[in-house]
Design a protein around this motif. Structure first.
Motif, PDB file in Angstrom:
ATOM      1  N   GLU A 120      -0.027   2.372  -0.133  1.00 49.51           N
ATOM      2  CA  GLU A 120       1.174   1.541  -0.087  1.00 49.51           C
ATOM      3  C   GLU A 120       2.006   1.731  -1.348  1.00 49.51           C
ATOM      4  OE1 GLU A 120      -1.898   0.332   0.612  1.00 49.51           O
ATOM      5  OE2 GLU A 120      -1.694  -0.014   2.762  1.00 49.51           O
ATOM      6  N   GLN A 121       1.340   1.837  -2.506  1.00 46.92           N
ATOM      7  CA  GLN A 121       2.070   2.063  -3.751  1.00 46.92           C
ATOM      8  C   GLN A 121       2.739   3.438  -3.744  1.00 46.92           C
ATOM      9  OE1 GLN A 121       0.477   0.749  -7.556  1.00 46.92           O
ATOM     10  NE2 GLN A 121      -1.248  -0.209  -6.461  1.00 46.92           N
ATOM     11  N   ARG A 124       5.753   3.193  -1.570  1.00 47.72           N
ATOM     12  CA  ARG A 124       6.825   2.470  -2.257  1.00 47.72           C
ATOM     13  C   ARG A 124       7.526   3.410  -3.239  1.00 47.72           C
ATOM     14  NH1 ARG A 124       4.152  -1.339  -5.148  1.00 47.72           N
ATOM     15  NH2 ARG A 124       3.517  -2.259  -3.189  1.00 47.72           N
ATOM     16  N   TRP A 125       6.739   4.183  -3.989  1.00 47.04           N
ATOM     17  CA  TRP A 125       7.318   5.152  -4.922  1.00 47.04           C
ATOM     18  C   TRP A 125       8.213   6.130  -4.154  1.00 47.04           C
ATOM     19  CZ3 TRP A 125       7.868  10.277  -5.780  1.00 47.04           C
ATOM     20  CH2 TRP A 125       8.289  10.665  -7.057  1.00 47.04           C
ATOM     21  N   ARG A 127       9.823   5.702  -1.313  1.00 48.38           N
ATOM     22  CA  ARG A 127      11.072   5.066  -0.869  1.00 48.38           C
ATOM     23  C   ARG A 127      12.063   4.934  -2.026  1.00 48.38           C
ATOM     24  NH1 ARG A 127       7.299   1.896   1.760  1.00 48.38           N
ATOM     25  NH2 ARG A 127       7.628   0.141   0.323  1.00 48.38           N
TER      26      ARG A 127
END
Length: 148
Positions: A120-121, A124-125, A127
């Motif tokens: 998920e991290q 996020r990076w 995006r």
């Protein structure tokens, strides 16, 4: 000499765009398709390697744009250079506030110590990085237009 500054600045920003575009749309796709933990290990290595180089490249690009804007003040196209520099400021602020904190964590991860939400991290990076790539593409486009 001024023309050399214009061309060199455009080239430096263009190369940065190319690297960041390839990270977003080629390298990370390749790494994500690797079996097992290889993709995560590759992202960690890339985070260490590019994390050491990109701050100088981003700040250097911004400084070059500022020098171009000051040296060419009053010339046609200077407004485009100023807007391009402002976009590079946005990209630096985005990097510092959004991308660097994730990168600083992820570059130390191994399969043994990564958090449960590592994917998920990483997403996020990615995006945030897509948005940053769009911003620096816009800056590059404005520099190319100012050069023409």
């Amino acid at each position: 000499m001024f023309t050399a500054l214009e061309v060199f600045t455009t080239m430096v920003v263009g190369l940065m765009v190319g690297v960041e575009f390839s990270v977003a749309f080629v390298v990370n796709r390749i790494l994500d398709a690797l079996p097992g933990d290889n993709g995560q290990l590759g992202r960690a290595h890339g985070g260490r390697m590019l994390g050491a180089v990109m701050p100088f490249w981003y700040i250097g690009s911004l400084v070059l744009c500022a020098v171009w804007a000051v040296a060419g003040w009053g010339d046609p196209g200077t407004g485009l250079v100023v807007v391009a520099a402002a976009l590079l400021v946005v990209s630096v602020v985005m990097s510092l506030l959004l991308l660097v904190p994730i990168n600083n964590r992820s570059k130390t991860w191994t399969p043994e110590n990564r958090p449960d939400d590592w994917k998920e991290q990483a997403n996020r990076w990615d995006r945030f990085h897509y948005v940053r790539v769009a911003v620096i593409i816009a800056a590059f486009t404005l520099l190319a237009a100012a050069l023409a």
